[in-house]
Design a protein around this motif. Structure first.
Motif, mmCIF file in Angstrom:
data_model
loop_
_atom_site.group_PDB
_atom_site.id
_atom_site.type_symbol
_atom_site.label_atom_id
_atom_site.label_comp_id
_atom_site.label_asym_id
_atom_site.label_seq_id
_atom_site.Cartn_x
_atom_site.Cartn_y
_atom_site.Cartn_z
ATOM 1 N N ILE A 124 13.867 -31.562 6.356
ATOM 2 C CA ILE A 124 13.353 -30.963 5.117
ATOM 3 C C ILE A 124 13.114 -32.007 4.023
ATOM 4 C CG2 ILE A 124 13.856 -29.336 3.263
ATOM 5 C CD1 ILE A 124 15.572 -27.770 5.325
ATOM 6 N N TYR A 125 14.139 -32.762 3.668
ATOM 7 C CA TYR A 125 14.065 -33.615 2.488
ATOM 8 C C TYR A 125 12.980 -34.695 2.550
ATOM 9 C CZ TYR A 125 18.458 -31.363 1.079
ATOM 10 O OH TYR A 125 19.424 -30.450 0.723
ATOM 11 N N PRO A 126 12.858 -35.459 3.650
ATOM 12 C CA PRO A 126 11.816 -36.499 3.658
ATOM 13 C C PRO A 126 10.398 -35.938 3.580
ATOM 14 C CG PRO A 126 13.458 -36.931 5.357
ATOM 15 C CD PRO A 126 13.708 -35.542 4.855
ATOM 16 N N LEU A 127 10.159 -34.782 4.207
ATOM 17 C CA LEU A 127 8.822 -34.197 4.169
ATOM 18 C C LEU A 127 8.446 -33.770 2.757
ATOM 19 C CD1 LEU A 127 8.868 -32.055 7.438
ATOM 20 C CD2 LEU A 127 8.010 -34.364 7.099
ATOM 21 N N VAL A 128 9.395 -33.164 2.053
ATOM 22 C CA VAL A 128 9.150 -32.786 0.662
ATOM 23 C C VAL A 128 8.990 -34.045 -0.195
ATOM 24 C CG1 VAL A 128 10.064 -31.548 -1.344
ATOM 25 C CG2 VAL A 128 10.453 -30.651 0.966
ATOM 26 N N ALA A 129 9.794 -35.060 0.100
ATOM 27 C CA ALA A 129 9.721 -36.323 -0.653
ATOM 28 C C ALA A 129 8.349 -36.969 -0.511
ATOM 29 C CB ALA A 129 10.805 -37.281 -0.174
ATOM 30 N N LEU A 130 7.794 -36.955 0.691
ATOM 31 C CA LEU A 130 6.465 -37.539 0.908
ATOM 32 C C LEU A 130 5.405 -36.800 0.100
ATOM 33 C CD1 LEU A 130 6.223 -38.474 4.702
ATOM 34 C CD2 LEU A 130 6.107 -40.001 2.731
ATOM 35 N N ARG A 131 5.502 -35.479 0.052
ATOM 36 C CA ARG A 131 4.533 -34.710 -0.735
ATOM 37 C C ARG A 131 4.650 -35.036 -2.219
ATOM 38 N NH1 ARG A 131 4.514 -28.564 1.899
ATOM 39 N NH2 ARG A 131 3.832 -29.179 3.997
#
Length: 400
Positions: A379-386
Motif C-alpha cells: 500500500i504505502y509505496p504505491l501511494v507514495a509514488l502517486r
C-alpha cells in the motif's frame, strides 16, 4: 547428495519462478512487489495450505544464505556520496526518534519484556530493498528526493541490525558495546582499503576474468561476504551485521573501479542474489508463517491493522516532520517520503523469526506483524509514488 530429499528445494525454486510471472500478470490491476508474492506463494506451498514443503536442514541452510545475501545487497545499495551531509544526518535523527517511540509503544503493549523490545524494533525498519526498485523505475532515485529516501532506508536497515545485537546478545551490554566497536573498527579499516585504487595487476585480472570461468571479481565478493560473516559470528554478533557491512565494503571497492566493471559486477550480484538466494529466503519465510495460529487467536488478527498504522506513526511521522524542514524536499514530497519510510517488510521477517527462535515471541504474533508488513509494502509505496508524481507535475506546471 543422493540421500537428500530435493523436493522442498524444487518446489521453492518453482515458487520463486512463479512470483515475477504473477507480478507481471497482475500489474495492470495493482503493482505488487515480488517479495510479497514470494511470501504468499510460500504460504501456499507450505504446511498451512498444500503441505508440499517442510523446512528441513537443506532448505533452512539455503534460506540462511539467502538472508545473508539480502542484507549484503542492502549494504551494497548504499551510495555514501549521495547521502552524505544533511540527508544522512536527518535520517539518523529520524531513526533515533522512531526507535524511542517504538520502544515506548512496545513497553505499553507488552510491559518490560524482551518481547516489547522485539516488537518495538519491528516498527523502526524501512524496506530499502523493496522500495529501491520502485524509485529506480520511476526515475526518482537520481533526485534529491531519492537521496532522502535512500538515506532513510539505509538507517532503517542498519539501525535495527545493530539494535538486534543488543537485544538478543547473551553477554553483558558493555561487552556488546566493546565488541561492536571492535567490529566497527575492522569494518572501517576494510572500507578504507576497499576505496583505494587497486594494484594494476589485480585490476587487470578482475577485468580479464569477468567474462570467463575465472570470475575473480565475483569470487572476491563472495570471499569478503564469508569473511565478514565469520568475523561477526566470531565476535558473537548477529551475522546479518557482517553481511550488511560486507555489502558496504564491496560497494566502495566496486566504485573505485571502471564504470563498465561496476555494471558487470552489479549485474552478476543481482543475478546471484535476486535470481536465486533472496527469493528462496522469502518463499521459505512464507512457508514458516504460521497463519493457522494467527487465525486461531483473535487478538493476533487485531495486531494486523494496529501495526499497519503503527508503521506509519512510528516510522513515517518523524520522516514527515523532518522532510518539511528540508529545503531540498519540494512541496508535496514530504508525504511521499513518509509513506516510503513506513514500508517495512524484509527486516520484520528477520526480527520476528529471531524472536520466535529465541522463544520470546509466539508464532501467531510473528505472523500478524509480518502480515502487516506485507500490507505496508503493498500500500504505502504505491501511494507514495502517486504523491511524488503529483508533486513533480505540480512543480513542472509552475511558471518559470
Amino acid at each position: 547428495m543422493s540421500s537428500l530429499d530435493m523436493t522442498g528445494v524444487l518446489v521453492i525454486s518453482l515458487a520463486a519462478v512463479a512470483a515475477p510471472i504473477a507480478a507481471a500478470s497482475v500489474a495492470r490491476v495493482a503493482r505488487v512487489p515480488n517479495v510479497v508474492l514470494e511470501i504468499l506463494l510460500g504460504v501456499l506451498v507450505g504446511p498451512v495450505v498444500l503441505g508440499w514443503v517442510q523446512v528441513d536442514e537443506l532448505v533452512n541452510a539455503v534460506s540462511e544464505f539467502g538472508l545473508a545475501m539480502l542484507m549484503f545487497m542492502a549494504g551494497f545499495e548504499i551510495d555514501f556520496q549521495r547521502v552524505k551531509g544533511r540527508p544522512i544526518r536527518m535520517a539518523a535523527l529520524g531513526w533515533f526518534v522512531s526507535f524511542g517511540v517504538g520502544m515506548a509503544i512496545g513497553l505499553a503493549l507488552f510491559g518490560f519484556t524482551t518481547l516489547a523490545q522485539v516488537v518495538g524494533l519491528c516498527m523502526t525498519t524501512t524496506a530499502l530493498g523493496t522500495i529501491l526498485p520502485m524509485l529506480r523505475d520511476s526515475g526518482a532515485l537520481a533526485t534529491p528526493f531519492g537521496n532522502r529516501v535512500l538515506a532513510i532506508g539505509a538507517l532503517g536497515e542498519f539501525g535495527p541490525i545493530v539494535a538486534m545485537a543488543f537485544i538478543f546478545s547473551e553477554d553483558e551490554k558493555w561487552h556488546t558495546v566493546v565488541v561492536i566497536a571492535l567490529f566497527t573498527l575492522i569494518a572501517l579499516t576494510a572500507a578504507t582499503m576497499a576505496a583505494r585504487p587497486r594494484h594494476p595487476r589485480l585490476a587487470h585480472l578482475v577485468t580479464a576474468t569477468m567474462t570467463t570461468s575465472g570470475q575473480l571479481g565475483v569470487r572476491i565478493v563472495m570471499f569478503v561476504l564469508m569473511l565478514m560473516l565469520w568475523l561477526a559470528a566470531s565476535f558473537r554478533l548477529d551475522v546479518l551485521l557482517g553481511a550488511f557491512t560486507a555489502g558496504i565494503v564491496i560497494r566502495l571497492a566496486v566504485k573505485s573501479g571502471p564504470e563498465e566493471e561496476q555494471e558487470l559486477v552489479t549485474s552478476k550480484l543481482d543475478a546471484i542474489g535476486f535470481g536465486f538466494l533472496i527469493p528462496f529466503f522469502f518463499v521459505v519465510s512464507g512457508v514458516k508463517l504460521d497463519l493457522k495460529a494467527m487465525f486461531a487467536d483473535p487478538g493476533s488478527l487485531l495486531l494486523i491493522p494496529l501495526f499497519l498504522l503503527l508503521f506509519l506513526l512510528v516510522r513515517g511521522l518523524p520522516s514527515l516532520l523532518l522532510a518539511r524542514r528540508d529545503p531540498d524536499v519540494r512541496p508535496g514530497e514530504d508525504r511521499a517520503v513518509a509513506l516510503f519510510t513506513a514500508a517495512a517488510l524484509p527486516l520484520i521477517v528477520v526480527i520476528t523469526n529471531t524472536g520466535v527462535g529465541a522463544g520470546v515471541m509466539s508464532t501467531a504474533t510473528a505472523a500478524a506483524i509480518v502480515t502487516a508488513g506485507v500490507f505496508s509494502v503493498m500500500i504505502y509505496p504505491l501511494v507514495a509514488l502517486r504523491l511524488y508524481r503529483a508533486a513533480e507535475q505540480k512543480c513542472e506546471d509552475l511558471p518559470a
